[in-house]
Design an enzyme around this catalytic site. Structure first.
Site, PDB file in Angstrom:
ATOM      1  N   ASP A  33       6.783   9.212   7.584  1.00 19.93           N
ATOM      2  CA  ASP A  33       6.172  10.014   6.376  1.00 19.93           C
ATOM      3  C   ASP A  33       6.317  11.328   6.273  1.00 19.93           C
ATOM      4  O   ASP A  33       5.662  12.028   7.025  1.00 19.93           O
ATOM      5  CB  ASP A  33       4.844   9.567   6.118  1.00 19.93           C
ATOM      6  CG  ASP A  33       4.519   8.017   5.776  1.00 19.93           C
ATOM      7  OD1 ASP A  33       5.189   7.724   4.694  1.00 19.93           O
ATOM      8  OD2 ASP A  33       3.785   7.491   6.382  1.00 19.93           O
ATOM      9  N   MET A  54       8.557  12.406   1.104  1.00 22.88           N
ATOM     10  CA  MET A  54       7.494  13.012  -0.002  1.00 22.88           C
ATOM     11  C   MET A  54       7.593  14.497  -0.225  1.00 22.88           C
ATOM     12  O   MET A  54       6.814  15.205   0.101  1.00 22.88           O
ATOM     13  CB  MET A  54       6.083  12.534   0.476  1.00 22.88           C
ATOM     14  CG  MET A  54       6.041  11.017   0.160  1.00 22.88           C
ATOM     15  SD  MET A  54       4.521  10.554   1.260  1.00 22.88           S
ATOM     16  CE  MET A  54       5.068  10.269   2.605  1.00 22.88           C
ATOM     17  N   HIS A  80       8.106   3.266  10.089  1.00 24.70           N
ATOM     18  CA  HIS A  80       7.866   4.127   8.830  1.00 24.70           C
ATOM     19  C   HIS A  80       7.513   5.542   9.110  1.00 24.70           C
ATOM     20  O   HIS A  80       6.647   5.696   9.842  1.00 24.70           O
ATOM     21  CB  HIS A  80       6.874   3.427   7.975  1.00 24.70           C
ATOM     22  CG  HIS A  80       6.561   3.970   6.716  1.00 24.70           C
ATOM     23  ND1 HIS A  80       7.682   3.600   5.423  1.00 24.70           N
ATOM     24  CD2 HIS A  80       6.019   4.972   5.923  1.00 24.70           C
ATOM     25  CE1 HIS A  80       7.428   4.232   4.511  1.00 24.70           C
ATOM     26  NE2 HIS A  80       6.113   5.207   4.514  1.00 24.70           N
ATOM     27  N   ASP A  84       3.302   0.326   0.081  1.00 24.54           N
ATOM     28  CA  ASP A  84       2.955   1.429   0.962  1.00 24.54           C
ATOM     29  C   ASP A  84       1.652   2.148   0.553  1.00 24.54           C
ATOM     30  O   ASP A  84       1.483   2.561  -0.464  1.00 24.54           O
ATOM     31  CB  ASP A  84       3.800   2.543   1.141  1.00 24.54           C
ATOM     32  CG  ASP A  84       3.699   3.576   2.049  1.00 24.54           C
ATOM     33  OD1 ASP A  84       2.602   3.534   2.725  1.00 24.54           O
ATOM     34  OD2 ASP A  84       4.402   4.477   2.243  1.00 24.54           O
ATOM     35  N   SER A 101       3.309   3.001   9.989  1.00 21.77           N
ATOM     36  CA  SER A 101       3.581   4.356   9.893  1.00 21.77           C
ATOM     37  C   SER A 101       2.817   5.307  11.191  1.00 21.77           C
ATOM     38  O   SER A 101       2.049   5.193  11.357  1.00 21.77           O
ATOM     39  CB  SER A 101       2.982   4.707   8.466  1.00 21.77           C
ATOM     40  OG  SER A 101       2.777   6.408   8.380  1.00 21.77           O
ATOM     41  N   HIS A 130      10.190   7.966   4.624  1.00 27.24           N
ATOM     42  CA  HIS A 130       9.828   8.170   3.252  1.00 27.24           C
ATOM     43  C   HIS A 130       9.727   9.608   3.128  1.00 27.24           C
ATOM     44  O   HIS A 130       8.730  10.276   3.556  1.00 27.24           O
ATOM     45  CB  HIS A 130       8.535   7.428   3.316  1.00 27.24           C
ATOM     46  CG  HIS A 130       7.752   7.424   2.155  1.00 27.24           C
ATOM     47  ND1 HIS A 130       6.408   7.170   1.884  1.00 27.24           N
ATOM     48  CD2 HIS A 130       8.008   8.000   0.554  1.00 27.24           C
ATOM     49  CE1 HIS A 130       5.966   7.319   0.592  1.00 27.24           C
ATOM     50  NE2 HIS A 130       6.971   7.771  -0.131  1.00 27.24           N
ATOM     51  N   MET A 167       4.276   2.546  -4.285  1.00 31.13           N
ATOM     52  CA  MET A 167       3.081   3.035  -3.558  1.00 31.13           C
ATOM     53  C   MET A 167       1.771   2.592  -4.321  1.00 31.13           C
ATOM     54  O   MET A 167       1.647   2.048  -5.402  1.00 31.13           O
ATOM     55  CB  MET A 167       3.062   4.583  -4.016  1.00 31.13           C
ATOM     56  CG  MET A 167       4.259   5.286  -3.518  1.00 31.13           C
ATOM     57  SD  MET A 167       4.345   5.215  -1.632  1.00 31.13           S
ATOM     58  CE  MET A 167       2.703   5.859  -0.980  1.00 31.13           C
ATOM     59  N   MET A 201       6.036  14.798   4.407  1.00 26.62           N
ATOM     60  CA  MET A 201       5.431  15.609   3.339  1.00 26.62           C
ATOM     61  C   MET A 201       5.486  17.013   3.541  1.00 26.62           C
ATOM     62  O   MET A 201       5.307  17.530   4.701  1.00 26.62           O
ATOM     63  CB  MET A 201       3.772  15.360   3.538  1.00 26.62           C
ATOM     64  CG  MET A 201       3.630  13.493   3.508  1.00 26.62           C
ATOM     65  SD  MET A 201       1.834  13.408   3.662  1.00 26.62           S
ATOM     66  CE  MET A 201       1.768  11.703   3.811  1.00 26.62           C
TER      67      MET A 201
HETATM   68  C1  DX5 Z   1       0.636   7.805   2.166  1.00 23.18           C
HETATM   69  C2  DX5 Z   1       2.021   7.328   2.974  1.00 23.18           C
HETATM   70  C3  DX5 Z   1       1.709   6.327   3.757  1.00 23.18           C
HETATM   71  C4  DX5 Z   1       0.464   6.156   4.771  1.00 23.18           C
HETATM   72  C5  DX5 Z   1      -0.113   4.802   4.993  1.00 23.18           C
HETATM   73  O1  DX5 Z   1       1.092   9.036   1.633  1.00 23.18           O
HETATM   74  O2  DX5 Z   1       3.157   7.256   2.560  1.00 23.18           O
HETATM   75  O3  DX5 Z   1       2.761   5.660   4.622  1.00 23.18           O
HETATM   76  O4  DX5 Z   1       0.939   6.633   6.148  1.00 23.18           O
HETATM   77  O5  DX5 Z   1      -1.214   4.992   5.659  1.00 23.18           O
HETATM   78  P1  DX5 Z   1      -2.435   3.821   5.302  1.00 23.18           P
HETATM   79  O6  DX5 Z   1      -1.832   2.631   5.828  1.00 23.18           O
HETATM   80  O7  DX5 Z   1      -3.546   4.347   6.364  1.00 23.18           O
HETATM   81  O8  DX5 Z   1      -2.935   4.003   3.890  1.00 23.18           O
HETATM   82 ZN    ZN Z   2       5.065   6.188   3.432  1.00 22.37          ZN
END
Ligand code: DX5
Ligand code: ZN
Length: 220
Positions: free
Chosen positions: A37, A70, A35, A177, A8, A68, A139, A39
């Site tokens: 992320d 969110m 990956h 994840d 990620s 991903h 998750m 948000m």
């Molecule tokens: C969390 C994200 C993850 C995150 C994982 O909200 O979706 O992808 O980056 O990070 P680690 O491996 O540090 O938990």
């Molecule tokens: Zn993620």
């Protein structure tokens, strides 16, 4: 079964995004995912990054961009993320009342569609989607931040969903994840995971190549 790793970039050094991506491309397996992320500060309490970072990553990497989302009502942005370079788009079961429509939109854009479920959501919410998706993401933390503690009950959830996918002969990837480390990677793969996302355990002080090697070593 060959397991993909999906580092990620949330945990990478963004001042050196291009170098980080070059390191990822040269390390471990070429068919790993990157990956991404996204948000929105609404579906999750944190804001990360969006379209310009994905577009920049796309310009310098040929690896599979596993996005991903969110974000609330992800339908509004699917076309934009596809245009910015996503190869796969994953939407949360909790983020839209129209999950099938979102998956259909992703397929209409020519991208691989994933559905994601939070740790507190009953797995049954996924079940009507299984025949229609290319990836299921379980998750193992509540989404919003990197570096959180892995929730151990995830292992049994992975085993259950792997059983459901097998029952319908689905070729979908099963991804996990959140809080994935060399200490829990083996148990997740034994339970049926085929893609492991990892942020903080990959982008450690010794760099992502060493982090990926540690994770891969735990799977050997
Ligand atoms: C969390 C994200 C993850 C995150 C994982 O909200 O979706 O992808 O980056 O990070 P680690 O491996 O540090 O938990
Ligand atoms: Zn993620």
């Amino acid at each position: 079964m060959s397991v993909r790793l999906a580092p990620s970039i949330l945990s990478c050094d963004f001042t050196r995004l291009g170098e980080e991506l070059a390191t990822l491309a040269a390390a471990d397996q070429p068919d790993n995912y990157v990956h991404v992320d996204v948000m929105d500060g609404h579906f999750v309490p944190n804001i990360s990054f969006g379209l310009p970072i994905l577009a920049a990553a796309r310009r310098v990497s040929t690896q599979f961009m596993d996005v991903h989302l969110m974000i609330t009502q992800p339908e509004r942005y699917l076309a934009d993320f596809a245009a910015a370079g996503a190869d796969g788009l994953s939407v949360h079961a909790e983020s839209t009342p129209h999950l099938h429509r979102a998956v259909q939109q992703i397929h209409d854009l020519g991208k691989r569609a994933g559905v994601v479920i939070n740790p507190g959501t009953p797995l049954e919410a996924l079940r009507p989607m299984l025949a229609d998706v290319d990836l299921v993401l379980i998750m193992s933390v509540n989404p919003g931040f990197g570096g959180q503690q892995f929730i151990p009950a995830t292992v049994e959830r992975v085993r259950t969903v792997r059983g459901w996918l097998s029952d319908i002969d689905s070729p979908a990837e099963l991804q996990v994840d959140g809080g994935v480390t060399p200490n829990n990677a083996r148990a997740l793969v034994d339970a049926g995971a085929s893609v492991l996302v990892a942020g903080s355990s990959v982008f450690g002080p010794d760099g992502p190549a060493a982090g990926l090697a540690r994770l891969r070593g735990a799977l050997a």
